[in-house]
Motif scaffolding. Structure first.
Motif, PDB file in Angstrom:
ATOM      1  N   LEU A 145      -1.527 -12.320  -7.912  1.00 26.97           N
ATOM      2  CA  LEU A 145      -2.648 -13.117  -8.416  1.00 26.97           C
ATOM      3  C   LEU A 145      -2.457 -13.305  -9.919  1.00 26.97           C
ATOM      4  CD1 LEU A 145      -5.939 -11.720  -6.817  1.00 26.97           C
ATOM      5  CD2 LEU A 145      -5.008 -14.009  -6.556  1.00 26.97           C
ATOM      6  N   PRO A 146      -2.828 -14.439 -10.463  1.00 29.38           N
ATOM      7  CA  PRO A 146      -2.692 -14.634 -11.911  1.00 29.38           C
ATOM      8  C   PRO A 146      -3.446 -13.584 -12.721  1.00 29.38           C
ATOM      9  CG  PRO A 146      -3.102 -16.723 -10.819  1.00 29.38           C
ATOM     10  CD  PRO A 146      -3.284 -15.665  -9.776  1.00 29.38           C
ATOM     11  N   GLU A 147      -4.549 -13.084 -12.185  1.00 28.84           N
ATOM     12  CA  GLU A 147      -5.375 -12.103 -12.905  1.00 28.84           C
ATOM     13  C   GLU A 147      -4.709 -10.741 -13.040  1.00 28.84           C
ATOM     14  OE1 GLU A 147      -7.997 -15.322 -11.415  1.00 28.84           O
ATOM     15  OE2 GLU A 147      -6.393 -14.110 -10.525  1.00 28.84           O
ATOM     16  N   HIS A 148      -3.609 -10.530 -12.341  1.00 26.44           N
ATOM     17  CA  HIS A 148      -2.955  -9.225 -12.386  1.00 26.44           C
ATOM     18  C   HIS A 148      -2.496  -8.849 -13.790  1.00 26.44           C
ATOM     19  CE1 HIS A 148      -1.827  -9.307  -7.832  1.00 26.44           C
ATOM     20  NE2 HIS A 148      -3.033  -8.832  -8.043  1.00 26.44           N
ATOM     21  N   ALA A 149      -2.047  -9.825 -14.562  1.00 29.17           N
ATOM     22  CA  ALA A 149      -1.522  -9.520 -15.900  1.00 29.17           C
ATOM     23  C   ALA A 149      -2.578  -8.820 -16.749  1.00 29.17           C
ATOM     24  CB  ALA A 149      -1.035 -10.796 -16.579  1.00 29.17           C
ATOM     25  N   ALA A 150      -3.805  -9.320 -16.691  1.00 24.04           N
ATOM     26  CA  ALA A 150      -4.880  -8.697 -17.468  1.00 24.04           C
ATOM     27  C   ALA A 150      -5.207  -7.306 -16.934  1.00 24.04           C
ATOM     28  CB  ALA A 150      -6.125  -9.584 -17.441  1.00 24.04           C
ATOM     29  N   MET A 151      -5.102  -7.128 -15.607  1.00 22.40           N
ATOM     30  CA  MET A 151      -5.379  -5.813 -15.028  1.00 22.40           C
ATOM     31  C   MET A 151      -4.338  -4.793 -15.483  1.00 22.40           C
ATOM     32  SD  MET A 151      -6.508  -6.733 -11.115  1.00 22.40           S
ATOM     33  CE  MET A 151      -7.849  -7.897 -10.775  1.00 22.40           C
ATOM     34  N   VAL A 152      -3.072  -5.193 -15.503  1.00 24.20           N
ATOM     35  CA  VAL A 152      -2.026  -4.279 -15.949  1.00 24.20           C
ATOM     36  C   VAL A 152      -2.221  -3.945 -17.427  1.00 24.20           C
ATOM     37  CG1 VAL A 152       0.457  -4.025 -16.332  1.00 24.20           C
ATOM     38  CG2 VAL A 152      -0.385  -5.030 -14.199  1.00 24.20           C
ATOM     39  N   ALA A 153      -2.579  -4.932 -18.232  1.00 26.41           N
ATOM     40  CA  ALA A 153      -2.832  -4.681 -19.653  1.00 26.41           C
ATOM     41  C   ALA A 153      -3.975  -3.682 -19.832  1.00 26.41           C
ATOM     42  CB  ALA A 153      -3.151  -5.994 -20.369  1.00 26.41           C
ATOM     43  N   ARG A 154      -4.999  -3.804 -18.991  1.00 22.71           N
ATOM     44  CA  ARG A 154      -6.128  -2.855 -19.049  1.00 22.71           C
ATOM     45  C   ARG A 154      -5.662  -1.445 -18.691  1.00 22.71           C
ATOM     46  NH1 ARG A 154      -9.853   0.097 -20.304  1.00 22.71           N
ATOM     47  NH2 ARG A 154     -11.912   0.127 -19.306  1.00 22.71           N
ATOM     48  N   LEU A 155      -4.808  -1.315 -17.715  1.00 22.67           N
ATOM     49  CA  LEU A 155      -4.303   0.001 -17.334  1.00 22.67           C
ATOM     50  C   LEU A 155      -3.487   0.633 -18.457  1.00 22.67           C
ATOM     51  CD1 LEU A 155      -3.184  -0.696 -13.639  1.00 22.67           C
ATOM     52  CD2 LEU A 155      -5.303   0.406 -14.418  1.00 22.67           C
ATOM     53  N   GLU A 156      -2.780  -0.197 -19.197  1.00 26.90           N
ATOM     54  CA  GLU A 156      -1.981   0.320 -20.310  1.00 26.90           C
ATOM     55  C   GLU A 156      -2.860   0.916 -21.411  1.00 26.90           C
ATOM     56  OE1 GLU A 156       1.152   0.758 -20.533  1.00 26.90           O
ATOM     57  OE2 GLU A 156       2.354  -0.901 -19.754  1.00 26.90           O
ATOM     58  N   GLU A 157      -4.126   0.476 -21.477  1.00 31.23           N
ATOM     59  CA  GLU A 157      -5.036   0.951 -22.527  1.00 31.23           C
ATOM     60  C   GLU A 157      -5.717   2.266 -22.186  1.00 31.23           C
ATOM     61  OE1 GLU A 157      -6.555  -3.544 -23.851  1.00 31.23           O
ATOM     62  OE2 GLU A 157      -7.883  -2.145 -22.789  1.00 31.23           O
ATOM     63  N   LEU A 158      -5.675   2.678 -20.921  1.00 30.84           N
ATOM     64  CA  LEU A 158      -6.459   3.825 -20.486  1.00 30.84           C
ATOM     65  C   LEU A 158      -5.995   5.107 -21.169  1.00 30.84           C
ATOM     66  CD1 LEU A 158      -6.639   3.073 -16.653  1.00 30.84           C
ATOM     67  CD2 LEU A 158      -8.462   2.752 -18.338  1.00 30.84           C
ATOM     68  N   GLN A 175       3.681  -4.614  -9.768  1.00 30.03           N
ATOM     69  CA  GLN A 175       3.604  -4.697 -11.224  1.00 30.03           C
ATOM     70  C   GLN A 175       3.314  -3.326 -11.831  1.00 30.03           C
ATOM     71  OE1 GLN A 175       1.437  -7.981 -12.997  1.00 30.03           O
ATOM     72  NE2 GLN A 175       1.721  -9.237 -11.173  1.00 30.03           N
ATOM     73  N   ILE A 176       2.498  -2.539 -11.149  1.00 29.76           N
ATOM     74  CA  ILE A 176       2.231  -1.183 -11.634  1.00 29.76           C
ATOM     75  C   ILE A 176       3.488  -0.322 -11.516  1.00 29.76           C
ATOM     76  CG2 ILE A 176       0.934   0.929 -11.122  1.00 29.76           C
ATOM     77  CD1 ILE A 176      -1.448  -0.926 -10.412  1.00 29.76           C
ATOM     78  N   ALA A 177       4.247  -0.514 -10.430  1.00 24.96           N
ATOM     79  CA  ALA A 177       5.514   0.209 -10.295  1.00 24.96           C
ATOM     80  C   ALA A 177       6.455  -0.155 -11.439  1.00 24.96           C
ATOM     81  CB  ALA A 177       6.148  -0.103  -8.946  1.00 24.96           C
ATOM     82  N   ALA A 178       6.492  -1.438 -11.802  1.00 22.84           N
ATOM     83  CA  ALA A 178       7.341  -1.872 -12.910  1.00 22.84           C
ATOM     84  C   ALA A 178       6.860  -1.273 -14.229  1.00 22.84           C
ATOM     85  CB  ALA A 178       7.354  -3.398 -12.986  1.00 22.84           C
ATOM     86  N   MET A 179       5.545  -1.206 -14.412  1.00 21.90           N
ATOM     87  CA  MET A 179       4.985  -0.585 -15.611  1.00 21.90           C
ATOM     88  C   MET A 179       5.401   0.882 -15.700  1.00 21.90           C
ATOM     89  SD  MET A 179       0.927  -0.060 -16.562  1.00 21.90           S
ATOM     90  CE  MET A 179       0.766   1.304 -15.373  1.00 21.90           C
ATOM     91  N   ALA A 180       5.331   1.579 -14.560  1.00 18.87           N
ATOM     92  CA  ALA A 180       5.718   2.984 -14.541  1.00 18.87           C
ATOM     93  C   ALA A 180       7.184   3.156 -14.925  1.00 18.87           C
ATOM     94  CB  ALA A 180       5.459   3.581 -13.153  1.00 18.87           C
ATOM     95  N   LYS A 181       8.018   2.263 -14.429  1.00 19.78           N
ATOM     96  CA  LYS A 181       9.443   2.346 -14.761  1.00 19.78           C
ATOM     97  C   LYS A 181       9.673   2.128 -16.252  1.00 19.78           C
ATOM     98  CE  LYS A 181      13.953   0.564 -13.304  1.00 19.78           C
ATOM     99  NZ  LYS A 181      14.666  -0.367 -12.369  1.00 19.78           N
ATOM    100  N   PRO A 201     -15.154  -0.549 -16.495  1.00 24.12           N
ATOM    101  CA  PRO A 201     -15.023  -2.011 -16.480  1.00 24.12           C
ATOM    102  C   PRO A 201     -13.566  -2.445 -16.446  1.00 24.12           C
ATOM    103  CG  PRO A 201     -15.548  -1.228 -18.683  1.00 24.12           C
ATOM    104  CD  PRO A 201     -15.641  -0.029 -17.780  1.00 24.12           C
ATOM    105  N   LEU A 202     -13.283  -3.545 -15.742  1.00 19.34           N
ATOM    106  CA  LEU A 202     -11.923  -4.055 -15.720  1.00 19.34           C
ATOM    107  C   LEU A 202     -11.525  -4.660 -17.064  1.00 19.34           C
ATOM    108  CD1 LEU A 202     -11.124  -5.839 -12.335  1.00 19.34           C
ATOM    109  CD2 LEU A 202      -9.933  -3.920 -13.380  1.00 19.34           C
ATOM    110  N   LYS A 203     -12.505  -5.211 -17.770  1.00 25.27           N
ATOM    111  CA  LYS A 203     -12.218  -5.757 -19.095  1.00 25.27           C
ATOM    112  C   LYS A 203     -12.367  -4.668 -20.135  1.00 25.27           C
ATOM    113  CE  LYS A 203     -13.590 -10.499 -17.978  1.00 25.27           C
ATOM    114  NZ  LYS A 203     -14.469 -11.641 -18.340  1.00 25.27           N
ATOM    115  N   SER A 204     -11.586  -4.762 -21.189  1.00 28.87           N
ATOM    116  CA  SER A 204     -11.638  -3.752 -22.240  1.00 28.87           C
ATOM    117  C   SER A 204     -13.029  -3.699 -22.832  1.00 28.87           C
ATOM    118  CB  SER A 204     -10.632  -4.096 -23.338  1.00 28.87           C
ATOM    119  OG  SER A 204      -9.324  -4.156 -22.804  1.00 28.87           O
ATOM    120  N   PRO A 205     -13.567  -2.488 -23.035  1.00 30.92           N
ATOM    121  CA  PRO A 205     -14.923  -2.370 -23.614  1.00 30.92           C
ATOM    122  C   PRO A 205     -14.944  -2.847 -25.066  1.00 30.92           C
ATOM    123  CG  PRO A 205     -13.888  -0.205 -23.318  1.00 30.92           C
ATOM    124  CD  PRO A 205     -12.952  -1.218 -22.735  1.00 30.92           C
TER     125      PRO A 205
END
Length: 336
Positions: free
Chosen positions: A72-85, A181-187, A332-336
């Motif tokens: 989904l196009p929205e995945h990029a923003a979700m992965v970016a949010r995960l990187e911020e956690l 995409q999360i697997a790629a992020m982990a790598k 939240p999925l979006k950065s606070p």
């Protein structure tokens, strides 16, 4: 009848996998009373809404994300949010790692009797011309010559047909779903990954029924006067996923499937099969995953990425963690 429960589940209830296809959101056009009933059913379920969660126990903080298995196009923003956690994960859990997915494919290649009809009549003869023609049309819509599937066991045919034609093109394009995409992020981040499912467990779930039982289920599913992967539901599922109303996906798809199921005897059989699908494909796997996660998340900050439908419910992953003493908080999925 595990084969057909799998097929029905993948084609109808888990149509989130097909959500890359364009289509109208038909949910708002339902009668208000019907929408309210579906919302009320969803609201009765623990953790009915939300995609991103924090789970903490004994000072160890982990995160969970509900995924789509196709791009989904929205995945990029979700992965970016995960990187911020924070804290950063030291481990990533997936349904199947990339390595284990390749291992599953390799197992099939090395053991063709696990997915092919090696002797006796092919599906063409076993189904007869009318039912085989229905299969052939679906295969051709996905760009696959029908004769290539003539020796598939029904469970493997179901896996082949689980994506509608529009999503099939997305998969072939190489665009990655959120899990990948999360697997790629982990790598990239040099994080170890682990599978929550196993190859043996998946084969036992998908392919354990005798061939004749699979054939009986396949004949019945093909005889229904409905397309259980109806594309006019896809836009609705996209909207619900992005709105994070996850349990509503289940309630909506179930209700629409029953509308199209035909005679009462078909609806009764469908109800039994969907209950078995829930037990086999969601609840049993959730419990097995929770046994691993309750131990590992107590010791190691981790990121857990599983299909969104595994999150809600009394037997959902989130409630099982909470029951095991974790404090579970929606983020939240979006950065606070």
């Amino acid at each position: 009848m595990r084969f057909l429960t799998t097929l029905l589940f993948l084609l109808s209830i888990c149509s989130i996998a097909s959500a890359n296809c364009a289509g109208p959101n038909v949910y708002p056009s339902l009668p208000e009373s019907e929408r309210q009933t579906l919302k009320a059913k969803a609201a009765d379920v623990p953790f009915s809404e939300g995609l991103l969660w924090r789970a903490e126990k004994d000072g160890v903080v982990s995160h969970l994300i509900g995924t789509f298995h196709v791009h989904l196009p929205e995945h990029a923003a979700m992965v970016a949010r995960l990187e911020e956690l924070t804290p950063k994960p030291e481990m990533v859990f997936l349904e199947l790692t990339d390595e284990d997915q390749l291992g599953f494919q390799r197992h099939l290649t090395e053991n063709p009797d696990s997915y092919l009809i090696q002797s006796g009549p092919s599906l063409i003869d076993r189904l007869g011309p009318d039912l085989w023609d229905r299969v052939a049309v679906q295969l051709q819509e996905r760009g696959m010559p029908a004769f290539l599937a003539a020796r598939y066991q029904p469970w493997f045919l179901g896996m082949t047909l689980m994506l509608p034609p529009c999503a099939f093109d997305v998969v072939k394009s190489g665009k990655k779903g959120l899990d990948q995409q999360i697997a790629a992020m982990a790598k990239t981040d040099n994080l170890p990954t682990a599978s929550l499912d196993s190859i043996d467990g998946l084969l036992a779930m998908l392919a354990s029924d005798p061939l004749e039982e699979q054939m009986d289920d396949l004949r019945w599913s093909l005889s229904l006067d409905t397309d259980l992967a109806a594309p006019d539901l896809i836009g609705s599922v996209i909207a619900m996923y992005l709105d994070e109303t996850i349990q509503l996906i289940w309630e909506f798809n179930t209700a629409e499937t029953f509308k199209n199921a035909g005679e009462n005897e078909d609806k009764a059989r469908l109800a039994a099969l969907l209950k078995q699908a829930e037990d086999d494909l969601i609840i049993a796997r959730n419990r097995a995953w929770a046994e691993v996660l309750t131990k590992d998340l107590s010791a190691t900050p981790s990121l857990v990425a599983v299909g969104a439908m595994h999150l809600p419910g009394d037997q959902g992953v989130l409630n099982l963690l909470q029951t095991a003493g974790f404090t579970v908080t929606r983020l939240p999925l979006k950065s606070p």
